[in-house]
Design a protein around this motif. Sequence first.
Motif, short mmCIF file in Angstrom:
data_model
loop_
_atom_site.label_atom_id
_atom_site.label_comp_id
_atom_site.label_asym_id
_atom_site.label_seq_id
_atom_site.Cartn_x
_atom_site.Cartn_y
_atom_site.Cartn_z
N GLY A 1 0.79 -1.22 0.00
CA GLY A 1 0.00 0.00 0.00
C GLY A 1 0.82 1.27 0.00
O GLY A 1 1.71 1.46 0.83
N ARG A 2 0.56 2.14 -0.97
CA ARG A 2 1.20 3.45 -1.06
C ARG A 2 0.15 4.47 -1.49
O ARG A 2 -0.80 4.12 -2.18
CB ARG A 2 2.34 3.44 -2.09
N MET A 3 0.36 5.70 -1.11
CA MET A 3 -0.47 6.79 -1.59
C MET A 3 0.09 7.23 -2.94
O MET A 3 1.17 7.80 -3.01
CB MET A 3 -0.43 7.96 -0.60
N GLU A 4 -0.61 6.91 -4.01
CA GLU A 4 -0.10 7.20 -5.35
C GLU A 4 -0.92 8.31 -6.01
O GLU A 4 -2.09 8.53 -5.67
CB GLU A 4 -0.15 5.93 -6.22
N GLY A 5 -0.31 8.98 -6.95
CA GLY A 5 -1.03 9.96 -7.75
C GLY A 5 -1.11 11.35 -7.15
O GLY A 5 -1.92 12.18 -7.60
N ASN A 6 -0.29 11.64 -6.11
CA ASN A 6 -0.30 12.99 -5.54
C ASN A 6 0.59 13.88 -6.41
O ASN A 6 1.71 14.25 -6.04
CB ASN A 6 0.21 12.95 -4.09
N VAL A 7 0.07 14.21 -7.59
CA VAL A 7 0.85 14.92 -8.60
C VAL A 7 1.25 16.32 -8.13
O VAL A 7 2.38 16.77 -8.36
CB VAL A 7 0.05 15.01 -9.92
N ILE A 8 0.34 17.02 -7.47
CA ILE A 8 0.63 18.39 -7.02
C ILE A 8 1.81 18.40 -6.06
O ILE A 8 2.72 19.23 -6.15
CB ILE A 8 -0.62 19.02 -6.37
N LEU A 9 1.80 17.45 -5.10
CA LEU A 9 2.91 17.35 -4.14
C LEU A 9 4.23 17.11 -4.87
O LEU A 9 5.24 17.77 -4.59
CB LEU A 9 2.64 16.22 -3.15
N ARG A 10 4.22 16.19 -5.80
CA ARG A 10 5.48 15.84 -6.48
C ARG A 10 5.97 16.98 -7.37
O ARG A 10 7.18 17.19 -7.48
CB ARG A 10 5.29 14.54 -7.26
N ARG A 11 5.08 17.71 -7.96
CA ARG A 11 5.51 18.88 -8.73
C ARG A 11 6.21 19.89 -7.83
O ARG A 11 7.21 20.49 -8.21
CB ARG A 11 4.30 19.52 -9.42
N LYS A 12 5.66 20.07 -6.62
CA LYS A 12 6.29 20.98 -5.68
C LYS A 12 7.66 20.47 -5.25
O LYS A 12 8.60 21.25 -5.09
CB LYS A 12 5.37 21.17 -4.45
N GLN A 13 7.77 19.15 -5.06
CA GLN A 13 9.06 18.58 -4.71
C GLN A 13 10.11 18.84 -5.79
O GLN A 13 11.23 19.26 -5.50
CB GLN A 13 8.93 17.06 -4.51
N TYR A 14 9.73 18.58 -7.04
CA TYR A 14 10.68 18.72 -8.15
C TYR A 14 11.05 20.18 -8.39
O TYR A 14 12.13 20.47 -8.91
CB TYR A 14 10.09 18.10 -9.43
N ALA A 15 10.16 21.10 -8.01
CA ALA A 15 10.41 22.52 -8.25
C ALA A 15 11.28 23.14 -7.15
O ALA A 15 11.87 24.20 -7.36
CB ALA A 15 9.09 23.29 -8.35
N TYR A 16 11.37 22.46 -5.99
CA TYR A 16 12.12 23.05 -4.87
C TYR A 16 13.63 22.93 -5.11
O TYR A 16 14.13 21.87 -5.47
CB TYR A 16 11.76 22.35 -3.55
N SER A 17 14.35 24.02 -4.86
CA SER A 17 15.81 23.99 -5.09
C SER A 17 16.61 24.76 -4.04
O SER A 17 17.81 24.89 -4.17
CB SER A 17 16.13 24.56 -6.49
N GLY A 18 15.97 25.27 -3.01
CA GLY A 18 16.68 26.09 -2.02
C GLY A 18 17.43 25.26 -0.99
O GLY A 18 17.43 24.03 -1.01
N LEU A 19 18.09 25.97 -0.06
CA LEU A 19 18.85 25.32 1.01
C LEU A 19 18.19 25.49 2.38
O LEU A 19 18.66 24.90 3.36
CB LEU A 19 20.27 25.87 1.07
N GLU A 20 17.15 26.29 2.45
CA GLU A 20 16.58 26.63 3.76
C GLU A 20 16.01 25.40 4.47
O GLU A 20 16.18 25.25 5.69
CB GLU A 20 15.51 27.71 3.61
N LEU A 21 15.33 24.52 3.74
CA LEU A 21 14.79 23.32 4.38
C LEU A 21 15.91 22.38 4.82
O LEU A 21 15.83 21.75 5.88
CB LEU A 21 13.85 22.58 3.42
N ALA A 22 16.96 22.30 4.02
CA ALA A 22 18.11 21.48 4.38
C ALA A 22 18.73 22.00 5.69
O ALA A 22 19.07 21.21 6.59
CB ALA A 22 19.14 21.49 3.25
N LYS A 23 18.88 23.29 5.80
CA LYS A 23 19.43 23.90 7.01
C LYS A 23 18.52 23.64 8.21
O LYS A 23 18.99 23.36 9.32
CB LYS A 23 19.62 25.40 6.79
N HIS A 24 17.22 23.71 7.98
CA HIS A 24 16.24 23.48 9.05
C HIS A 24 16.37 22.06 9.61
O HIS A 24 16.40 21.86 10.83
CB HIS A 24 14.83 23.72 8.50
#
Length: 321
Positions: free
Chosen positions: A89-112
């Motif tokens: 079982g997996r939650m599949e098809g969350n396209v909006i979430l994955r688009r946001k993941q692929y678009a993210y490129s900053g360092l602020e979350l990594a630092k957090h």
Amino acid sequence: MISKPEFESKQIVFVLLNEGEKIAFSNDNIIVKDKDGKIRHQSTCYRLFMLCLIGNISITNAVFKAARKFCFLIVLMSSSMKTYEMLGGRMEGNVILRRKQYAYSGLELAKHLLKNKVENSRQLLMAERNKSEDVKLSIARLDEFVTRIRSYTGELSGLLGLEGLSAREYFKCYYRDIEWKGRKPRIKCDFINSTLDIGYTILFNYIDALLNAFGFDTYCGVLHREFYMRKSLVCDLVEPFRSLIDMQVRKSVNLKQCQPEDFTNRNGAFLLKWENNGKYIGFLMQPILQKKVEIFMYVQSYYRAFMKGKKAEEFPVFVVR
């Protein structure tokens, strides 16, 4: 998508498999049968969140269908507790979430995430009853690392360098009263490193299952960036919780639950003896089960913050206690 009330009733089940045993599905239950056909274990699918199978086994088609239907994850692990497959079982098809993941490129979350990890390492040292000068010095150095991470503006490689330096400072101090050669991931050069690897693997699988429940692409991270076949996002979200395993391993060594005699030394690598797997899973799962819901809420909050595009400082923080 799973909610907190639903999750609170869910179970994480580990099954140590012997030769000739089979796993089957019957009347909405997962059943493990021994080589003579007798039932050795039974769990209702309605309460399963993650089923970890350790060793070699024969699985029927119906089990995979049940995992899909009841949305639980099947984790296949070798006798040395290394994960080689995750199914079900997996939650599949969350396209909006994955688009946001692929678009993210900053360092602020990594630092957090990294700051949270170092602060929890510092918290474990602060909890020491009798702080020697070495402990006080390490706490001060970890404070410096937190400050440097918070104000960091360079490349990702430099941030990962700070992570390595802070971990080295912390480990040499936290395990100072135990026979310790330093943290050497995956080399298994002593029984403590091997036990830490096992604990981190169990934690990794749990975080992986939670991220799958929300539909994340677990290969797309913010601190650990894309690398072939590496679940970088899982590596990221494990970081704030590593201190739970660190704390349990030191406690178990002091209580003689974890000893060199529990391992075999094969070409310099300490490998846990099969008969001790159950004991080690038992004590390493304790802190994860105690914080099971808290870890779930962290991942849920991370998901919601990511979807809403919040600033890094608004993302969740885990405080070890």
